[in-house]
Design a protein around this motif. Structure first.
Motif, PDB file in Angstrom:
ATOM      1  N   ALA A  90     -56.972 -34.842  43.603  1.00 15.43           N
ATOM      2  CA  ALA A  90     -55.728 -34.371  44.218  1.00 15.43           C
ATOM      3  C   ALA A  90     -55.409 -35.099  45.519  1.00 15.43           C
ATOM      4  O   ALA A  90     -54.267 -35.465  45.765  1.00 15.43           O
ATOM      5  CB  ALA A  90     -55.801 -32.869  44.462  1.00 15.43           C
ATOM      6  N   ASP A  91     -56.405 -35.340  46.347  1.00 17.74           N
ATOM      7  CA  ASP A  91     -56.145 -35.961  47.648  1.00 17.74           C
ATOM      8  C   ASP A  91     -56.923 -37.255  47.840  1.00 17.74           C
ATOM      9  O   ASP A  91     -57.117 -37.714  48.946  1.00 17.74           O
ATOM     10  CB  ASP A  91     -56.484 -34.988  48.766  1.00 17.74           C
ATOM     11  N   GLY A  92     -57.375 -37.865  46.749  1.00 17.89           N
ATOM     12  CA  GLY A  92     -58.133 -39.099  46.849  1.00 17.89           C
ATOM     13  C   GLY A  92     -58.709 -39.502  45.508  1.00 17.89           C
ATOM     14  O   GLY A  92     -58.078 -39.321  44.474  1.00 17.89           O
ATOM     15  N   PHE A  93     -59.932 -40.018  45.541  1.00 16.70           N
ATOM     16  CA  PHE A  93     -60.609 -40.412  44.309  1.00 16.70           C
ATOM     17  C   PHE A  93     -62.114 -40.418  44.540  1.00 16.70           C
ATOM     18  O   PHE A  93     -62.578 -40.322  45.686  1.00 16.70           O
ATOM     19  CB  PHE A  93     -60.114 -41.778  43.812  1.00 16.70           C
ATOM     20  N   GLU A  94     -62.864 -40.529  43.448  1.00 16.91           N
ATOM     21  CA  GLU A  94     -64.315 -40.556  43.511  1.00 16.91           C
ATOM     22  C   GLU A  94     -64.843 -41.763  42.750  1.00 16.91           C
ATOM     23  O   GLU A  94     -64.315 -42.112  41.695  1.00 16.91           O
ATOM     24  CB  GLU A  94     -64.897 -39.285  42.887  1.00 16.91           C
ATOM     25  N   LEU A  95     -65.885 -42.395  43.303  1.00 15.62           N
ATOM     26  CA  LEU A  95     -66.627 -43.428  42.593  1.00 15.62           C
ATOM     27  C   LEU A  95     -67.770 -42.728  41.871  1.00 15.62           C
ATOM     28  O   LEU A  95     -68.470 -41.892  42.462  1.00 15.62           O
ATOM     29  CB  LEU A  95     -67.193 -44.474  43.548  1.00 15.62           C
ATOM     30  N   LEU A  96     -67.965 -43.077  40.602  1.00 14.20           N
ATOM     31  CA  LEU A  96     -68.924 -42.378  39.764  1.00 14.20           C
ATOM     32  C   LEU A  96     -70.023 -43.298  39.255  1.00 14.20           C
ATOM     33  O   LEU A  96     -69.781 -44.479  38.975  1.00 14.20           O
ATOM     34  CB  LEU A  96     -68.206 -41.760  38.555  1.00 14.20           C
ATOM     35  N   ALA A  97     -71.217 -42.730  39.085  1.00 14.60           N
ATOM     36  CA  ALA A  97     -72.343 -43.435  38.468  1.00 14.60           C
ATOM     37  C   ALA A  97     -72.139 -43.435  36.953  1.00 14.60           C
ATOM     38  O   ALA A  97     -71.241 -42.769  36.425  1.00 14.60           O
ATOM     39  CB  ALA A  97     -73.658 -42.740  38.832  1.00 14.60           C
ATOM     40  N   THR A  98     -72.984 -44.138  36.248  1.00 18.67           N
ATOM     41  CA  THR A  98     -72.912 -44.194  34.791  1.00 18.67           C
ATOM     42  C   THR A  98     -72.965 -42.814  34.164  1.00 18.67           C
ATOM     43  O   THR A  98     -72.282 -42.537  33.189  1.00 18.67           O
ATOM     44  CB  THR A  98     -74.065 -45.068  34.244  1.00 18.67           C
ATOM     45  N   ASP A  99     -73.753 -41.907  34.746  1.00 16.33           N
ATOM     46  CA  ASP A  99     -73.886 -40.557  34.207  1.00 16.33           C
ATOM     47  C   ASP A  99     -72.780 -39.611  34.674  1.00 16.33           C
ATOM     48  O   ASP A  99     -72.795 -38.422  34.362  1.00 16.33           O
ATOM     49  CB  ASP A  99     -75.248 -39.974  34.553  1.00 16.33           C
ATOM     50  N   GLY A 100     -71.811 -40.106  35.442  1.00 15.95           N
ATOM     51  CA  GLY A 100     -70.704 -39.275  35.915  1.00 15.95           C
ATOM     52  C   GLY A 100     -70.941 -38.618  37.262  1.00 15.95           C
ATOM     53  O   GLY A 100     -70.049 -37.936  37.784  1.00 15.95           O
ATOM     54  N   ALA A 101     -72.110 -38.822  37.851  1.00 13.88           N
ATOM     55  CA  ALA A 101     -72.393 -38.236  39.169  1.00 13.88           C
ATOM     56  C   ALA A 101     -71.516 -38.906  40.232  1.00 13.88           C
ATOM     57  O   ALA A 101     -71.277 -40.115  40.180  1.00 13.88           O
ATOM     58  CB  ALA A 101     -73.865 -38.419  39.527  1.00 13.88           C
ATOM     59  N   VAL A 102     -71.051 -38.133  41.187  1.00 11.37           N
ATOM     60  CA  VAL A 102     -70.210 -38.656  42.266  1.00 11.37           C
ATOM     61  C   VAL A 102     -71.085 -39.407  43.265  1.00 11.37           C
ATOM     62  O   VAL A 102     -72.020 -38.846  43.823  1.00 11.37           O
ATOM     63  CB  VAL A 102     -69.441 -37.519  42.972  1.00 11.37           C
ATOM     64  N   LEU A 103     -70.771 -40.672  43.490  1.00 12.57           N
ATOM     65  CA  LEU A 103     -71.498 -41.496  44.450  1.00 12.57           C
ATOM     66  C   LEU A 103     -70.812 -41.483  45.815  1.00 12.57           C
ATOM     67  O   LEU A 103     -71.459 -41.375  46.839  1.00 12.57           O
ATOM     68  CB  LEU A 103     -71.608 -42.927  43.943  1.00 12.57           C
ATOM     69  N   LEU A 104     -69.497 -41.643  45.820  1.00 12.38           N
ATOM     70  CA  LEU A 104     -68.700 -41.616  47.045  1.00 12.38           C
ATOM     71  C   LEU A 104     -67.381 -40.914  46.746  1.00 12.38           C
ATOM     72  O   LEU A 104     -66.750 -41.213  45.727  1.00 12.38           O
ATOM     73  CB  LEU A 104     -68.404 -43.031  47.562  1.00 12.38           C
ATOM     74  N   ALA A 105     -66.972 -40.021  47.625  1.00  8.03           N
ATOM     75  CA  ALA A 105     -65.683 -39.327  47.493  1.00  8.03           C
ATOM     76  C   ALA A 105     -64.777 -39.794  48.621  1.00  8.03           C
ATOM     77  O   ALA A 105     -65.177 -39.790  49.785  1.00  8.03           O
ATOM     78  CB  ALA A 105     -65.888 -37.817  47.567  1.00  8.03           C
ATOM     79  N   PHE A 106     -63.571 -40.223  48.274  1.00 10.49           N
ATOM     80  CA  PHE A 106     -62.608 -40.745  49.243  1.00 10.49           C
ATOM     81  C   PHE A 106     -61.406 -39.821  49.362  1.00 10.49           C
ATOM     82  O   PHE A 106     -60.936 -39.275  48.362  1.00 10.49           O
ATOM     83  CB  PHE A 106     -62.113 -42.132  48.808  1.00 10.49           C
ATOM     84  N   ARG A 107     -60.912 -39.676  50.573  1.00  4.22           N
ATOM     85  CA  ARG A 107     -59.700 -38.909  50.850  1.00  4.22           C
ATOM     86  C   ARG A 107     -58.668 -39.856  51.436  1.00  4.22           C
ATOM     87  O   ARG A 107     -58.990 -40.704  52.280  1.00  4.22           O
ATOM     88  CB  ARG A 107     -59.972 -37.764  51.836  1.00  4.22           C
ATOM     89  N   ARG A 108     -57.440 -39.709  51.002  1.00  5.12           N
ATOM     90  CA  ARG A 108     -56.372 -40.582  51.478  1.00  5.12           C
ATOM     91  C   ARG A 108     -56.078 -40.290  52.947  1.00  5.12           C
ATOM     92  O   ARG A 108     -55.922 -39.143  53.348  1.00  5.12           O
ATOM     93  CB  ARG A 108     -55.121 -40.358  50.642  1.00  5.12           C
ATOM     94  N   THR A 109     -55.987 -41.363  53.748  1.00  2.73           N
ATOM     95  CA  THR A 109     -55.693 -41.211  55.176  1.00  2.73           C
ATOM     96  C   THR A 109     -54.371 -41.856  55.555  1.00  2.73           C
ATOM     97  O   THR A 109     -53.915 -41.689  56.681  1.00  2.73           O
ATOM     98  CB  THR A 109     -56.814 -41.829  56.034  1.00  2.73           C
ATOM     99  N   GLY A 110     -53.784 -42.612  54.643  1.00  3.30           N
ATOM    100  CA  GLY A 110     -52.515 -43.275  54.918  1.00  3.30           C
ATOM    101  C   GLY A 110     -52.127 -44.163  53.767  1.00  3.30           C
ATOM    102  O   GLY A 110     -52.806 -44.199  52.736  1.00  3.30           O
ATOM    103  N   GLU A 111     -51.036 -44.881  53.936  1.00  2.00           N
ATOM    104  CA  GLU A 111     -50.597 -45.829  52.921  1.00  2.00           C
ATOM    105  C   GLU A 111     -51.678 -46.887  52.744  1.00  2.00           C
ATOM    106  O   GLU A 111     -52.056 -47.564  53.702  1.00  2.00           O
ATOM    107  CB  GLU A 111     -49.288 -46.492  53.367  1.00  2.00           C
ATOM    108  N   ASP A 112     -52.211 -47.003  51.546  1.00  2.00           N
ATOM    109  CA  ASP A 112     -53.254 -47.983  51.232  1.00  2.00           C
ATOM    110  C   ASP A 112     -54.487 -47.841  52.117  1.00  2.00           C
ATOM    111  O   ASP A 112     -55.102 -48.839  52.511  1.00  2.00           O
ATOM    112  CB  ASP A 112     -52.706 -49.406  51.321  1.00  2.00           C
TER     113      ASP A 112
END
Length: 129
Positions: A90-112
């Motif tokens: 909803a407010d960003g994206f997540e980088l996932l491992a092969t098994d679907g585990a969240v490695l890094l969660a990002f939140r949008r802070t501005g344009e790009d």
């Protein structure tokens, strides 16, 4: 090997650019209320806020085998090196491992611009050259 990685990066960049305006959601993504894929897909520079760690990321807009692939290059961020896919939130994206585990969660802070939820890393879009 460097030549092979350059080809992979070029192919992934081409796929990002040639994807349709509204690609289908990956099976790993929530289906409602997420950022548009085109706001996240593309070439990015990841860097540590308080250190030398740096990484170039290519986030694909295409869904391949039910996920959106990630390619990390020149990367000194272990979690990003381990990432195999990403999913919009909803407010960003997540980088996932092969098994679907969240490695890094990002939140949008501005344009790009994004920042990890823990504030350790920032992400900025790389220019297409």
């Amino acid at each position: 090997m460097s030549r092979d990685r350059s080809r992979v990066r070029a192919a992934l960049a081409g796929a990002i650019l040639m994807a349709g305006c509204v690609p289908p959601p990956a099976t790993s993504e929530p289906q409602a209320g997420v950022l548009a894929v085109d706001q996240v897909a593309g070439l990015w520079s990841l860097r540590a806020v308080d250190g030398p760690a740096r990484c170039d990321l290519a986030l694909a807009s295409l869904v391949i085998d039910g996920v959106r692939p990630v390619l990390a290059e020149r990367c000194g961020v272990p979690a990003a090196v381990s990432a195999r896919s990403w999913r919009a939130m909803a407010d960003g994206f997540e980088l996932l491992a092969t098994d679907g585990a969240v490695l890094l969660a990002f939140r949008r802070t501005g344009e790009d611009a994004f920042r990890t939820a823990d504030g350790r890393y920032v992400l900025s879009r790389l220019p297409l050259s």
